[in-house]
Design an enzyme around this catalytic site. Structure first.
Site, PDB file in Angstrom:
ATOM      1  N   ASP A   1     -21.963  29.675 -11.107  1.00 37.85           N
ATOM      2  CA  ASP A   1     -22.122  28.423 -11.807  1.00 37.85           C
ATOM      3  C   ASP A   1     -21.037  27.458 -11.300  1.00 37.85           C
ATOM      4  O   ASP A   1     -20.042  27.905 -10.711  1.00 37.85           O
ATOM      5  CB  ASP A   1     -21.954  28.748 -13.294  1.00 37.85           C
ATOM      6  CG  ASP A   1     -21.663  27.538 -14.121  1.00 37.85           C
ATOM      7  OD1 ASP A   1     -22.536  26.667 -14.197  1.00 37.85           O
ATOM      8  OD2 ASP A   1     -20.550  27.448 -14.675  1.00 37.85           O
TER       9      ASP A   1
ATOM     10  N   ASP B   1     -19.464  23.976 -13.038  1.00 39.65           N
ATOM     11  CA  ASP B   1     -18.459  23.524 -14.013  1.00 39.65           C
ATOM     12  C   ASP B   1     -17.916  24.682 -14.845  1.00 39.65           C
ATOM     13  O   ASP B   1     -18.688  25.472 -15.391  1.00 39.65           O
ATOM     14  CB  ASP B   1     -19.073  22.493 -14.974  1.00 39.65           C
ATOM     15  CG  ASP B   1     -19.437  21.202 -14.268  1.00 39.65           C
ATOM     16  OD1 ASP B   1     -20.310  21.232 -13.383  1.00 39.65           O
ATOM     17  OD2 ASP B   1     -18.850  20.164 -14.602  1.00 39.65           O
TER      18      ASP B   1
HETATM   19  P1  IMP Z   1     -22.938  23.870 -14.437  1.00 37.74           P
HETATM   20  O1  IMP Z   1     -21.855  24.349 -15.347  1.00 37.74           O
HETATM   21  O2  IMP Z   1     -22.546  23.938 -13.000  1.00 37.74           O
HETATM   22  O3  IMP Z   1     -24.263  24.505 -14.712  1.00 37.74           O
HETATM   23  O4  IMP Z   1     -23.085  22.274 -14.701  1.00 37.74           O
HETATM   24  C1  IMP Z   1     -23.319  21.743 -15.973  1.00 37.74           C
HETATM   25  C2  IMP Z   1     -22.853  20.318 -16.048  1.00 37.74           C
HETATM   26  O5  IMP Z   1     -23.460  19.534 -15.012  1.00 37.74           O
HETATM   27  C3  IMP Z   1     -23.279  19.617 -17.321  1.00 37.74           C
HETATM   28  O6  IMP Z   1     -22.402  19.882 -18.382  1.00 37.74           O
HETATM   29  C4  IMP Z   1     -23.258  18.137 -16.900  1.00 37.74           C
HETATM   30  O7  IMP Z   1     -22.002  17.578 -17.143  1.00 37.74           O
HETATM   31  C5  IMP Z   1     -23.515  18.163 -15.408  1.00 37.74           C
HETATM   32  N1  IMP Z   1     -24.856  17.604 -15.035  1.00 37.74           N
HETATM   33  C6  IMP Z   1     -25.046  16.584 -14.190  1.00 37.74           C
HETATM   34  N2  IMP Z   1     -26.351  16.363 -14.019  1.00 37.74           N
HETATM   35  C7  IMP Z   1     -27.022  17.237 -14.797  1.00 37.74           C
HETATM   36  C8  IMP Z   1     -28.419  17.497 -15.010  1.00 37.74           C
HETATM   37  O8  IMP Z   1     -29.322  16.850 -14.460  1.00 37.74           O
HETATM   38  N3  IMP Z   1     -28.706  18.500 -15.871  1.00 37.74           N
HETATM   39  C9  IMP Z   1     -27.739  19.242 -16.467  1.00 37.74           C
HETATM   40  N4  IMP Z   1     -26.440  19.036 -16.277  1.00 37.74           N
HETATM   41  C10 IMP Z   1     -26.061  18.043 -15.438  1.00 37.74           C
HETATM   42 MG    MG Z   2     -20.665  26.030 -16.414  1.00 36.48          MG
END
Ligand code: IMP
Ligand code: MG
Length: 421
Positions: free
Chosen positions: A153, A155
């Site tokens: 993942d 973020d």
């Molecule tokens: P992950 O943790 O890598 O899955 O990313 C999640 C974060 O991506 C969310 O909390 C958002 O801040 C950001 N994000 C940006 N664009 C999108 C989208 O189109 N869908 C969901 N999250 C997004």
């Molecule tokens: Mg995440």
């Protein structure tokens, strides 16, 4: 009692992990029996015996859990999942792709975390989470089939929330080590930027892209094993040696048959419905947020210099989840509603599909040869949870835990391949 139970359930069930809570409950018994309410009033040496006994009893519990997991796997293999004892004890438990050496993992974590030395603080959620992580990593490094794919993942797992993967990130060297061992690395993120130029992904992941490009050690085929699945399961990019960066991969090459069958009108009506719920929440709760609609997602993000509180974000996500689950279109498509920490999103698709698509694209890699590392594994309102249906998982709390888990993985793989091991 009933009311209290229902309040607790409504408030917290979506944030709890049934299996971890159950293990915590089992460990609480030896902890209580050997707790030393008078500890620290006496000298520390006087309760060394209690530590030894507690350690043995925690280890015995872990051994029993290990056997229950083995029983679960055996029943899945025999087509009798309903006979698995563990499923009766913990109905929410998922499928295990590999055996988990819980006892060995417990000893490793106990040495680091002094779990059995504690007389006043019982084994915690994090203790159990980390024991499970270590057991998973141990098992994947020495499994009957080699590990072939690690998905991560973005973020909170690879970088801090909303930040980027910079050149100095400690995770980069260990990702390169995995690539060097012919393990593919797929970043499976909810962040959805549909633009085929991939500019935004290139910006956010620049550290690893440049490191792979510059590497003198990686072979071209190993460099091509760096992939990015964005928008949960919507956009695929792959490192190209010719371009020296990520390039867009045509969905025709990787899309799963079940996704191909989705109708564009259904996709837009699901997003309309989600947007309606988010809009009403924004108005009723007077949220400091702005609604963003994309081709494959809709979300609410905080206004500049404003914040939405966790409770309100959870209300939005649970509301959207409920509305969609009970809708006709929500039963036709896969979607993912989650609380990203400072925002809420409803995406078309989910990380189960994202990981499955990568497995298929890379040559039918199976779940027991895949590890997904993520920070969001609560059962509702979290987006890594669905990856559990496609792969083994490691649940991290921040990017430093990701580095630790991957370093441990690399070390165990190397130990398993040492001559004579
Ligand atoms: P992950 O943790 O890598 O899955 O990313 C999640 C974060 O991506 C969310 O909390 C958002 O801040 C950001 N994000 C940006 N664009 C999108 C989208 O189109 N869908 C969901 N999250 C997004
Ligand atoms: Mg995440």
């Amino acid at each position: 009692m009933t009311t209290k139970y229902r309040v607790e359930y409504a408030l917290k069930s979506h944030r709890r992990d049934g299996f971890i809570e159950w293990i915590k409950g089992l460990l609480a018994v030896p902890f209580i029996l050997h707790s030393e309410p008078a500890a620290y009033i006496q000298r520390v040496e006087s309760w060394e015996d209690a530590t030894t006994t507690t350690r043995q009893q925690y280890a015995a519990i872990m051994r029993d859990i290990e056997q229950l997991i083995a029983d679960s796997i055996a029943n899945d293999t025999n087509g009798t999942p309903y006979l698995a004892k563990l499923r009766h004890l913990v109905p929410s438990v998922g499928r295990f792709f590999t055996h988990l050496p819980m006892e060995q993992a417990f000893y490793i974590e106990d040495t680091k975390r002094a779990i059995s030395c504690r007389r006043l603080v019982s084994p915690s959620f994090n203790d159990v989470r980390l024991i499970l992580n270590t057991a998973q990593v141990l098992s994947l490094s020495a499994g009957p089939e080699p590990l072939r794919l690690v998905t991560l993942d973005g973020d909170v797992t690879l970088y801090e929330d909303g930040k980027t993967l910079t050149h100095d990130s400690k995770v980069i060297p260990v990702l390169l080590e995995l690539l060097k061992r012919d393990v593919a690395v797929g970043i499976v993120t909810a962040a959805g930027y549909g633009d085929p130029s991939g500019t935004k992904y290139k910006e956010r992941l620049e550290g690893i892209i440049v490191a792979v490009h510059d590497s003198q050690e990686l072979l071209p085929k190993q460099k091509r094993n760096l992939l990015v699945m964005g928008g949960e399961s919507n956009f695929l990019f792959r490192f190209s040696v010719d371009s020296g960066t990520l390039v867009y991969v045509d969905p025709e090459e990787w899309i799963l048959p079940e996704m191909k069958a989705w109708d564009e009108d259904d996709i837009q009506s699901l997003l309309d419905l989600a947007e309606e719920v988010i809009c009403s929440c924004k108005e009723v709760m007077n949220l400091n947020g702005e609604i963003i609609r994309k081709d494959r997602a809709v979300g609410i993000v905080p206004l500049p210099d404003k914040k939405m509180i966790r409770e309100d974000l959870e209300e939005v996500v649970l509301g959207a989840q409920r509305r969609l689950e009970f809708s006709e279109v929500g039963r036709k498509l896969h979607f993912c509603a989650f609380n990203g920490g400072s925002d809420v999103w409803v995406d078309i698709g989910d990380k189960r599909l994202g990981v499955l698509a990568l497995q298929k694209y890379l040559g039918n890699i199976s779940g027991n040869q895949t590890l997904h590392v993520g920070d969001q594994f609560a059962s509702i309102g979290a987006n890594d949870f669905k990856a559990r249906l496609a792969a083994c998982t490691v649940w991290v709390a921040d990017p430093s835990e990701t580095v630790e888990a991957l370093q441990q993985l690399r070390m165990f793989i190397d130990m398993a391949h040492e001559p004579g091991s």
